[in-house]
Enzyme design. Sequence first.
Site, PDB file in Angstrom:
ATOM      1  N   CYS A  95       0.902  -1.632  -0.183  1.00 17.70           N
ATOM      2  CA  CYS A  95       0.037   0.608  -0.543  1.00 17.70           C
ATOM      3  C   CYS A  95       1.037   1.470  -0.208  1.00 17.70           C
ATOM      4  O   CYS A  95       1.590   1.542  -0.937  1.00 17.70           O
ATOM      5  CB  CYS A  95      -1.014  -0.123   0.898  1.00 17.70           C
ATOM      6  SG  CYS A  95      -2.074   1.058   0.573  1.00 17.70           S
ATOM      7  N   HIS A 193      -4.206  -5.500   2.728  1.00 15.41           N
ATOM      8  CA  HIS A 193      -3.219  -5.947   3.889  1.00 15.41           C
ATOM      9  C   HIS A 193      -3.861  -7.226   4.525  1.00 15.41           C
ATOM     10  O   HIS A 193      -4.494  -7.661   3.059  1.00 15.41           O
ATOM     11  CB  HIS A 193      -3.885  -4.640   5.243  1.00 15.41           C
ATOM     12  CG  HIS A 193      -3.382  -3.175   4.136  1.00 15.41           C
ATOM     13  ND1 HIS A 193      -2.069  -3.299   4.670  1.00 15.41           N
ATOM     14  CD2 HIS A 193      -3.576  -2.022   4.349  1.00 15.41           C
ATOM     15  CE1 HIS A 193      -2.047  -1.672   4.648  1.00 15.41           C
ATOM     16  NE2 HIS A 193      -3.073  -1.644   3.837  1.00 15.41           N
TER      17      HIS A 193
HETATM   18  N1  GLN Z   1      -1.756   7.282   2.059  1.00 17.38           N
HETATM   19  C1  GLN Z   1      -2.235   5.657   1.786  1.00 17.38           C
HETATM   20  C2  GLN Z   1      -3.315   6.170   0.645  1.00 17.38           C
HETATM   21  O1  GLN Z   1      -4.735   5.968   1.186  1.00 17.38           O
HETATM   22  C3  GLN Z   1      -1.739   4.677   1.606  1.00 17.38           C
HETATM   23  C4  GLN Z   1      -2.554   3.344   3.009  1.00 17.38           C
HETATM   24  C5  GLN Z   1      -2.037   2.389   3.101  1.00 17.38           C
HETATM   25  O2  GLN Z   1      -0.898   1.872   3.501  1.00 17.38           O
HETATM   26  N2  GLN Z   1      -3.111   1.249   3.404  1.00 17.38           N
HETATM   27  O3  GLN Z   1      -3.793   5.656  -0.672  1.00 17.38           O
END
Ligand code: GLN
Length: 244
Positions: A95, A193
């Site tokens: 992510c 995740h």
């Molecule tokens: N900040 C990033 C987004 O919102 C990654 C979020 C995350 O790692 N879950 O796209």
Amino acid sequence: MELHIIDMYSDILNVYGDIGNLQTLKQRCEWRDINTNITRFTKDKDINLDVENTDIILIGGGSDYGQSIVSQHLLNQRNELQEFIDDNGVILTICGSYQMFGNLYLDANKNKIPCLELLDIETISEKDRFISNIVLENNLGLNPETIVGFENHGGRTYHDYDTLGEVKVGFGNNNEDGKEGLVYKNFIGTYLHGPLLPKNPHITDKLISEALKRKYDIDTLKPLDDTIELNAHKKIVNRLLENK
Ligand code: GLN
């Protein structure tokens, strides 16, 4: 045999229990009598990656704020990370860290968060987020064909590399092309995740076998009894496909 694993920034980039990826990797190595040597790499330590002695790098996801906190420290490792990827080093980025290997990440307020510019990826975040359980059909030729996880991102990601999988349930890279993640050499970037590895033992074993191939030129991995893991995997995949 021993694998040296670098756990990068899990004090900051660890949303939705991404640290479980490290625990799973370690456990599945130990079940096969492969020693693991784990180094925690944080922004508070002024050290550089020891590329020669690194076999697997794990970096989790984080909020835009978390990403902005680590970005300068991560940028200081740019040459080492480039060398590692070029040399077929095994690296899993989830992510927020997946986004930061690209050329551009604009957060939901359209602020630029400095990126590594190691891969030709662009990500632009919007205020409405892609939040869902997610099921993919993997493009790695692995059995089972499915990959399951959970995604929560504002970022829409675009690139022309191979992808990790085709989206069957959920949003993926951008909710436009039906693709999820990125695979380049032994670099995997993904929005999944879950954490990813406990839910998908075949992906864990892919990382271990690529690392062993690179380090020891070994092609086979001792099989484990994955009855429990695969039953759990199938149950959740079937439920998500049915409720689609
Ligand atoms: N900040 C990033 C987004 O919102 C990654 C979020 C995350 O790692 N879950 O796209």
